[in-house]
Design an enzyme around this catalytic site. Structure first.
Site, PDB file in Angstrom:
ATOM      1  N   ARG A 103      23.560  34.047 -26.879  1.00  0.00           N
ATOM      2  CA  ARG A 103      24.065  33.120 -27.880  1.00  0.00           C
ATOM      3  C   ARG A 103      25.583  33.082 -27.724  1.00  0.00           C
ATOM      4  NH1 ARG A 103      20.380  36.587 -30.585  1.00  0.00           N
ATOM      5  NH2 ARG A 103      18.519  35.508 -31.386  1.00  0.00           N
ATOM      6  N   LYS A 135      21.567  39.382 -33.372  1.00  0.00           N
ATOM      7  CA  LYS A 135      21.399  39.226 -34.814  1.00  0.00           C
ATOM      8  C   LYS A 135      20.968  40.535 -35.445  1.00  0.00           C
ATOM      9  CE  LYS A 135      20.424  34.257 -34.975  1.00  0.00           C
ATOM     10  NZ  LYS A 135      19.462  33.223 -35.407  1.00  0.00           N
ATOM     11  N   HIS A 195      24.466  26.116 -27.011  1.00  0.00           N
ATOM     12  CA  HIS A 195      23.164  26.732 -27.280  1.00  0.00           C
ATOM     13  C   HIS A 195      22.069  26.164 -26.386  1.00  0.00           C
ATOM     14  CE1 HIS A 195      21.084  29.584 -29.810  1.00  0.00           C
ATOM     15  NE2 HIS A 195      20.111  28.719 -30.018  1.00  0.00           N
ATOM     16  N   ARG A 199      21.311  28.304 -23.441  1.00  0.00           N
ATOM     17  CA  ARG A 199      20.374  29.408 -23.723  1.00  0.00           C
ATOM     18  C   ARG A 199      18.932  28.894 -23.689  1.00  0.00           C
ATOM     19  NH1 ARG A 199      19.407  34.302 -26.853  1.00  0.00           N
ATOM     20  NH2 ARG A 199      18.026  33.907 -28.626  1.00  0.00           N
ATOM     21  N   HIS A 259      14.649  37.904 -29.705  1.00  0.00           N
ATOM     22  CA  HIS A 259      13.928  37.349 -30.849  1.00  0.00           C
ATOM     23  C   HIS A 259      13.188  38.458 -31.583  1.00  0.00           C
ATOM     24  CE1 HIS A 259      13.671  33.030 -29.034  1.00  0.00           C
ATOM     25  NE2 HIS A 259      14.803  33.246 -29.676  1.00  0.00           N
ATOM     26  N   TYR A 302       9.132  27.786 -26.645  1.00  0.00           N
ATOM     27  CA  TYR A 302       9.469  27.425 -25.267  1.00  0.00           C
ATOM     28  C   TYR A 302       8.251  27.022 -24.442  1.00  0.00           C
ATOM     29  CZ  TYR A 302      14.066  29.009 -26.442  1.00  0.00           C
ATOM     30  OH  TYR A 302      15.289  29.131 -27.053  1.00  0.00           O
TER      31      TYR A 302
END
Length: 292
Positions: free
Chosen positions: A147, A170, A238, A241, A264, A273
């Protein structure tokens, strides 16, 4: 900023380990909610007052926000911020159905487009070291699936580079991503060209005046480049990515492996995806099949 919204944001950063971007967005949502209640009720709003929030109040707030032009996706995020704020304040959030949001499919770009984008941004830079910096940052997004915030939060402590890179994503979760030789070389070329000394406790990627590079600068550069190259409006940092993930999946990567590489928390975030790859196949089919 109201004290309640400020304390809520600090809680998100300190206790929940949310990113600054999330804390800032949720704080703004809490501010709007408090402001609405003050006008709606005609008085100051404190923790005790929040305990009497009803579903009608929440629906009126969302109706006002929608009247201001908020999309379903933005309204759902606003509701999420308000619920989190009320939970933090010790008030029960009334049951209110969130706006239905249709999940969008990320729009990846082709490998040659990703490279062309990075090269164009680098070539348009005001100084050679800035061009080397931009090239290294964009390669990290496409070559390692980072990211933009993750790339720009790297410090000099990552040096010397090896075959992998530890990335903090994150909720302060760390993952290990492979570092392609081309990406490693680009970073080292930037370090060699940069006029700013590399310190273990300082940002690796610097702005023109020596401070940490801002994500907004990268976004503006990509926006200008995509217009010149004729790329779509969804070509953002983004999107690189997304392209990383889609191209790996198209070449046989396992969903679980991809989940680990992207950082994730849930496999459902990665499964989008599969739709991207299927959409790409359908585009190729329609373009090539005589009966399509």
């Amino acid at each position: 900023m109201t004290p309640l919204a400020h304390d809520f944001a600090q809680h998100l950063l300190r206790d929940r380990r949310r990113s600054e971007h999330t804390a800032r967005a949720y704080r703004a949502g809490a501010e709007r909610w408090i402001g609405f209640l003050q006008r709606h009720w005609g008085g100051e709003v404190d923790r005790a007052a929040l305990a009497r929030v009803a579903a009608t109040d929440l629906r009126a707030f969302l109706a006002q926000r929608r009247a201001e032009g908020l999309s379903n996706a933005s309204a759902a995020r606003e509701l999420s911020a308000v619920r989190a704020f009320l939970a933090w304040a010790g008030a029960a959030a009334p049951r209110t159905k969130a706006p239905r949001v249709k999940k969008g499919v990320p729009r990846p770009i082709a490998p040659h487009e990703a490279v062309a984008l990075g090269r164009h941004v680098a070539e348009e830079a005001a100084e050679p070291w800035i061009g080397a910096r931009d090239w290294a940052v964009l390669l990290l997004l496409y070559g390692a699936g980072l990211r933009i915030g993750e790339a720009l939060s790297l410090t000099g402590a990552v040096l010397p580079l090896g075959e992998t890179l530890a990335v903090t994503g994150k909720r302060a979760k760390t993952r290990i991503v492979p570092l392609l030789p081309a990406v490693r070389d680009a970073i080292m070329a930037y370090v060699a060209a940069s006029p700013w000394p590399v310190r273990r406790d300082a940002a690796l990627f610097r702005g023109a005046k020596g401070g940490p590079l801002s994500p907004g600068i990268v976004r503006v550069k990509v926006q200008a480049a995509r217009a010149t190259l004729g790329l779509g409006e969804r070509t953002t940092p983004h999107a690189l990515r997304h392209s990383f993930a889609t191209h790996l999946l198209g070449r046989g990567a396992d969903l679980r492996q991809l989940q680990e590489l992207l950082g994730h928390a849930s496999l459902s975030s990665t499964q989008v995806y599969t739709a991207v790859d299927a959409a790409h196949l359908m585009d190729v089919y329609r373009a090539a099949h005589p009966r399509a």
